[in-house]
Design an enzyme around this catalytic site. Sequence first.
Site, mmCIF file in Angstrom:
data_model
loop_
_atom_site.group_PDB
_atom_site.id
_atom_site.type_symbol
_atom_site.label_atom_id
_atom_site.label_comp_id
_atom_site.label_asym_id
_atom_site.label_seq_id
_atom_site.Cartn_x
_atom_site.Cartn_y
_atom_site.Cartn_z
ATOM 1 C CD GLU A 7 -2.993 -0.614 -0.173
ATOM 2 O OE1 GLU A 7 -3.220 0.576 -0.462
ATOM 3 O OE2 GLU A 7 -3.456 -1.550 -0.840
ATOM 4 C CG ASP A 71 -9.199 -8.836 -6.357
ATOM 5 O OD1 ASP A 71 -7.971 -8.793 -6.069
ATOM 6 O OD2 ASP A 71 -9.714 -9.757 -7.004
ATOM 7 C CD GLU A 72 -6.387 -4.190 -0.538
ATOM 8 O OE1 GLU A 72 -6.745 -4.629 0.572
ATOM 9 O OE2 GLU A 72 -5.988 -3.032 -0.701
ATOM 10 C CB SER A 73 -8.866 -11.573 -2.834
ATOM 11 O OG SER A 73 -9.504 -11.369 -4.067
#
Length: 120
Positions: A7, A71-73
């Site tokens: 991030e 989507d951070e997955s």
Amino acid sequence: MSAGRLEWRSISFATALVYKATGNKTWLAEVGAPLAHGVAEFWASRVTPCSADVYGVDKSRYCVRGVMGPDESHAPVDDSPFTSAGAQFSLKWGIESAKIIGCQSGACAAGANWSNASDI
């Protein structure tokens, strides 16, 4: 790979927003630009020259490999547009913030490769 590690782009964006909202050059010189500098240095170390076989892109451009998807997955992914845009912003803001505070040499100056590396 944790989302928090990837991030970095948010930090640069936040420093730009604070400076643009306040116009406070003292804050920028003491807090914002050093943070932006560190983030830009991080991204400059992460981008690599693209090869012609990657999406048929120009070899003079840079790619960002092994990052978190938007989507951070899904990780790792290569050349996520979201991450690439954040990296590009971070590099350009690192350059701009150094200019705003009048730093052209030394530890606060923009890295030599930041301008080229921002061509993502």
